[in-house]
Scaffold this active site. Structure first.
Site, PDB file in Angstrom:
ATOM      1  N   TYR A  53       0.811  -1.225   0.000  1.00 16.77           N
ATOM      2  CA  TYR A  53       0.000   0.000   0.000  1.00 16.77           C
ATOM      3  C   TYR A  53       0.843   1.273   0.000  1.00 16.77           C
ATOM      4  O   TYR A  53       1.893   1.343   0.625  1.00 16.77           O
ATOM      5  CB  TYR A  53      -0.950   0.012   1.191  1.00 16.77           C
ATOM      6  CG  TYR A  53      -2.133  -0.920   1.041  1.00 16.77           C
ATOM      7  CD1 TYR A  53      -2.398  -1.582  -0.159  1.00 16.77           C
ATOM      8  CD2 TYR A  53      -2.988  -1.154   2.103  1.00 16.77           C
ATOM      9  CE1 TYR A  53      -3.472  -2.428  -0.288  1.00 16.77           C
ATOM     10  CE2 TYR A  53      -4.079  -2.010   1.985  1.00 16.77           C
ATOM     11  CZ  TYR A  53      -4.312  -2.643   0.787  1.00 16.77           C
ATOM     12  OH  TYR A  53      -5.381  -3.494   0.676  1.00 16.77           O
ATOM     13  N   GLY A 215     -16.282   0.756  -5.209  1.00 13.41           N
ATOM     14  CA  GLY A 215     -15.562   1.959  -5.626  1.00 13.41           C
ATOM     15  C   GLY A 215     -16.370   3.234  -5.506  1.00 13.41           C
ATOM     16  O   GLY A 215     -16.121   4.201  -6.233  1.00 13.41           O
ATOM     17  N   GLY A 216     -17.329   3.266  -4.588  1.00 13.63           N
ATOM     18  CA  GLY A 216     -18.137   4.458  -4.370  1.00 13.63           C
ATOM     19  C   GLY A 216     -19.469   4.463  -5.094  1.00 13.63           C
ATOM     20  O   GLY A 216     -20.305   5.341  -4.858  1.00 13.63           O
ATOM     21  N   LEU A 217     -19.703   3.490  -5.988  1.00 13.07           N
ATOM     22  CA  LEU A 217     -20.945   3.476  -6.760  1.00 13.07           C
ATOM     23  C   LEU A 217     -22.165   3.275  -5.877  1.00 13.07           C
ATOM     24  O   LEU A 217     -23.262   3.724  -6.221  1.00 13.07           O
ATOM     25  CB  LEU A 217     -20.893   2.381  -7.825  1.00 13.07           C
ATOM     26  CG  LEU A 217     -19.860   2.557  -8.937  1.00 13.07           C
ATOM     27  CD1 LEU A 217     -19.977   1.427  -9.951  1.00 13.07           C
ATOM     28  CD2 LEU A 217     -20.045   3.900  -9.640  1.00 13.07           C
ATOM     29  N   GLY A 219     -22.359   4.444  -2.848  1.00 16.79           N
ATOM     30  CA  GLY A 219     -22.299   5.475  -1.818  1.00 16.79           C
ATOM     31  C   GLY A 219     -23.011   6.754  -2.194  1.00 16.79           C
ATOM     32  O   GLY A 219     -22.681   7.824  -1.678  1.00 16.79           O
ATOM     33  N   GLY A 220     -23.976   6.657  -3.102  1.00 16.92           N
ATOM     34  CA  GLY A 220     -24.700   7.852  -3.537  1.00 16.92           C
ATOM     35  C   GLY A 220     -24.060   8.513  -4.741  1.00 16.92           C
ATOM     36  O   GLY A 220     -24.082   9.725  -4.874  1.00 16.92           O
TER      37      GLY A 220
END
Length: 323
Positions: A53, A215-217, A219-220
């Site tokens: 990371y 990937g945030g899809l 999450g609004g």
């Protein structure tokens, strides 16, 4: 906090796992330390990282950020269940990647130095290694366990048959084998329901789900797009285009329930059998605080059925495609 055992092990972990992939890359060190402080304060004691990371020339830096936080004292290390990973290339040499006994030994010692600790609670194979025999892998792990450097072992990104093969080899050698599998799993990506989840449950592995918001899809994303807060690009934009109608229905259902979309997605995972903890990857303390709402969000049978209508799942194989 309703702590859970990690698979068949006796290790208790929090039902949300703090993912650290953004630390140093999308989250400055001071904020990362503040997020980890807040996580412990809220009862989230399960932290996940990886040697790779921060990526590229900065690989290993995220572990260093966590190590400096541990060095701050206050019982931080003792209160944390620490998970890291091995497999990805940590240099350009032929023995600086994958799961050879040599790389496992060197990578583990390097992670311990960066993390400023003398043991890893959960050491995870970041990917299946198709070139190294399991006897060699388990021998290297057994030595590390006997040295006190590793307590438990998990996998990540394994297929169902990889889990079965790993466990069969460990059983033959009289070793405990894997206690967890870290797999992508969310309302959009439900393919693990075919074989990964059934295999993990059969072998007593806890599932740690990564990318719970795809990937945030989940999450609004559409609401953020309309308000100009965020516009997706690349692969995320392509995935959004494929699933736009479903995500529209999903965000409408979340609004109907009065639950933020991200919280709803995390809560759905917490209701799935075999899921020990979704990984949340906050870049701010506010995002961490928001994710905690999933712990108090209960979904009844009707809500779960509606989510299955929006994002259809899979039966276990072979019933999904055969009688």
């Amino acid at each position: 906090m309703d702590y859970r055992n990690l698979g068949r092990s006796g290790l208790s972990v929090s039902p949300l796992c703090l993912g650290t992939m953004n630390f140093g890359w999308k989250c400055e060190e001071a904020e990362a330390h503040a997020i980890m402080d807040l996580a412990l304060e809220c009862g989230i004691s399960f932290f996940d990282t990886a040697d790779i990371y921060y990526w590229g020339e900065h690989r290993g830096k995220t572990e260093e950020i966590i190590g400096r936080w541990f060095a701050g004292g206050g019982g931080r290390r003792e209160r944390t269940v620490l998970a890291t990973k091995v497999y990805e290339p940590m240099g350009d040499g032929p023995n600086q990647s994958r799961l050879s006994a040599l790389h496992i030994r060197r990578a583990l010692d390097a992670s311990l130095r960066r993390l400023k600790t003398d043991y890893i609670d959960l050491y995870q194979f970041h990917h299946i290694d198709r070139t190294t025999p399991w006897d060699e892998i388990w021998q290297a792990i057994d030595i590390a366990v006997r040295q006190g450097k590793i307590l438990y072992v998990g996998s990540s990104n394994f297929a169902g048959w990889h889990i079965a093969t790993a466990q069969a080899s460990a059983n033959r050698l009289g070793l405990p084998g894997l206690v967890s599998e870290q797999s992508i799993y969310n309302l959009i990506t439900r393919l693990p329901e075919l074989e990964v989840l059934p295999s993990a449950r059969h072998h007593g592995l806890g599932i740690i789900s990564w990318s719970p918001l795809q990937g945030g899809l989940l999450g609004g994303a559409l609401a953020q797009e309309r308000s100009g807060i965020r516009r997706l690009e690349g692969r995320a934009a392509e995935t959004l285009a494929r699933h736009r109608s479903q995500i529209e229905a999903y965000e409408a259902f979340a609004a109907e329930m009065g639950v933020p979309p991200a919280v709803l997605a995390l809560s759905w995972l917490l209701h799935q059998p075999g899921i020990t903890a979704p990984i949340i990857g906050p870049r701010t303390r506010e995002q961490l605080t928001s994710a905690l709402g999933a712990l108090d969000t209960k979904l009844d049978a009707g809500a779960l059925a509606q989510l299955d209508l929006i994002f259809p799942g899979h039966k276990p194989a072979p019933e999904e495609y055969a009688w």
